[in-house]
Design an enzyme around this catalytic site. Structure first.
Site, PDB file in Angstrom:
ATOM      1  N   LYS A 153       0.846  -1.192   0.000  1.00 26.84           N
ATOM      2  CA  LYS A 153       0.000   0.000   0.000  1.00 26.84           C
ATOM      3  C   LYS A 153       0.884   1.246   0.000  1.00 26.84           C
ATOM      4  CE  LYS A 153      -4.182  -1.835   0.378  1.00 26.84           C
ATOM      5  NZ  LYS A 153      -5.312  -1.545  -0.531  1.00 26.84           N
ATOM      6  N   LYS A 250     -14.544  -6.415  -6.071  1.00 24.04           N
ATOM      7  CA  LYS A 250     -14.779  -6.624  -4.636  1.00 24.04           C
ATOM      8  C   LYS A 250     -16.226  -7.091  -4.470  1.00 24.04           C
ATOM      9  CE  LYS A 250     -10.734  -4.924  -3.330  1.00 24.04           C
ATOM     10  NZ  LYS A 250     -10.638  -3.593  -2.691  1.00 24.04           N
TER      11      LYS A 250
END
Length: 336
Positions: A153, A250
């Site tokens: 990230k 997702k």
């Protein structure tokens, strides 16, 4: 059908940070659907970015409880259409849809991947996510969990320098996820440097609505670009075909396995790479994602691995990403 709704607060092993938020706990809703002596389980986590809480999902579902419990269940896809007609949020629909698929497979005593005529002999290994932190702590997390693929990230002023330092400590594949934190020019500038450091692709570098910037990036980046925040629901897939090299689906955002299967089919028609990602779900949500593995190019299903304690049993991720599928039907989920 018998409907049960349970809120859990999942504690993470480490503080998890991305470019826009940090948290130590993850609220999640577990839905149970019971029929014919079997219970199917589904999950959807809360998410401040999309203004979804467990309480808001429970309120939505409770408003149609009687209709759900009186519903004549046959196929998960038909049940999903019924839920959409009730105008529930995609997060609430996801939890119910996952439970319906798990229930359906358990009634038939077959895992979902088998019902979908897919073969688990070959599947992509999940990445393991390293959240934003000091470089020292990021290195420590990698040492704690040696893994063949890391998703890193990013979203700081020193992103390339972070990857350079992490590369000194592992030969594993890197994927980077900026969570909308970069500009088009930054992405194009960073891409060759990141490629030289063993990065496989960049996920969602630009803000979700910056389609002009993404079109520029997709034509000039030397690394593939994968959509996340830009690809929420089925209608987004077509547009992503002109602005990305692949999409990250997702389940919570699109509304469950039913629309995800259609999104996978559409993406492949467009020549896009297909990834499915998680949102720090327990093994309930992860076991549902795992049923899709034979259809995917990439997967991010490490959510349960990031937890201090899990709340369910089902699909297990072993050393270096090897997946062990349970023998029972559906997604194979039982609550602990």
């Amino acid at each position: 059908m018998q409907l049960t709704l349970s809120k859990y607060v999942l504690q993470l092993r480490h503080t998890f940070s991305i470019s826009r938020e940090s948290h130590d706990f993850q609220d999640t809703l577990i839905v149970g659907l019971g029929l014919k002596g079997e219970t199917g389980y589904g999950e959807a986590t809360s998410n401040p970015y999309y203004k979804i809480t467990v309480e808001s999902m429970i309120a939505e579902i409770e408003s149609v409880r009687e209709e759900i419990e009186n519903y004549n269940f046959t196929l998960p896809e038909v049940f999903h259409a019924f839920l959409v007609d009730k105008k529930l949020s995609n997060f609430a629909i996801c939890a119910l849809d996952l439970a319906a698929h798990d229930l359906y497979g358990k009634i038939l005593d077959k895992p979902l991947y088998e019902l979908w005529h897919t073969d688990i002999a070959n599947y992509p290994f999940t990445n393991y996510t390293i959240g934003m932190d000091t470089v020292e702590k990021m290195v420590s997390k990698m040492r704690e969990t040696p893994w063949p693929i890391y998703k890193i990230k990013l979203g700081s002023p020193n992103d390339v320098a972070i990857i350079k330092e992490l590369r000194n400590h592992t030969d594993s594949i890197f994927r980077v996820d900026a969570n909308c934190a970069w500009t088009a020019d930054q992405t194009i500038l960073y891409a060759p440097q990141l490629k030289a450091l063993g990065v496989e692709f960049i996920e969602q570098p630009l803000a979700a609505g910056d389609w002009e910037g993404m079109e520029k990036v997709v034509h000039q980046s030397v690394l593939p670009i994968i959509a996340d925040e830009s690809c929420i629901v089925e209608d987004d897939v077509q547009k992503c075909g002109l602005h990305f090299n692949g999409i990250n689906i997702k389940l919570t955002k699109c509304g469950g396995l039913t629309p995800a299967l259609r999104m996978i089919h559409k993406a492949k028609e467009l020549g896009l790479k297909v990834m499915v990602g998680c949102m720090t779900e327990s093994t309930v949500g992860i076991s549902a994602i795992a049923q899709l593995l034979p259809q995917l190019d990439y997967v991010d299903m490490d959510g349960a691995m990031l937890l201090k304690e899990d709340i369910a049993q089902g699909v297990k991720i072993g050393k270096y990403g090897v997946v062990v599928f349970p023998e029972n039907g559906g997604s194979g989920i039982t609550l602990v």
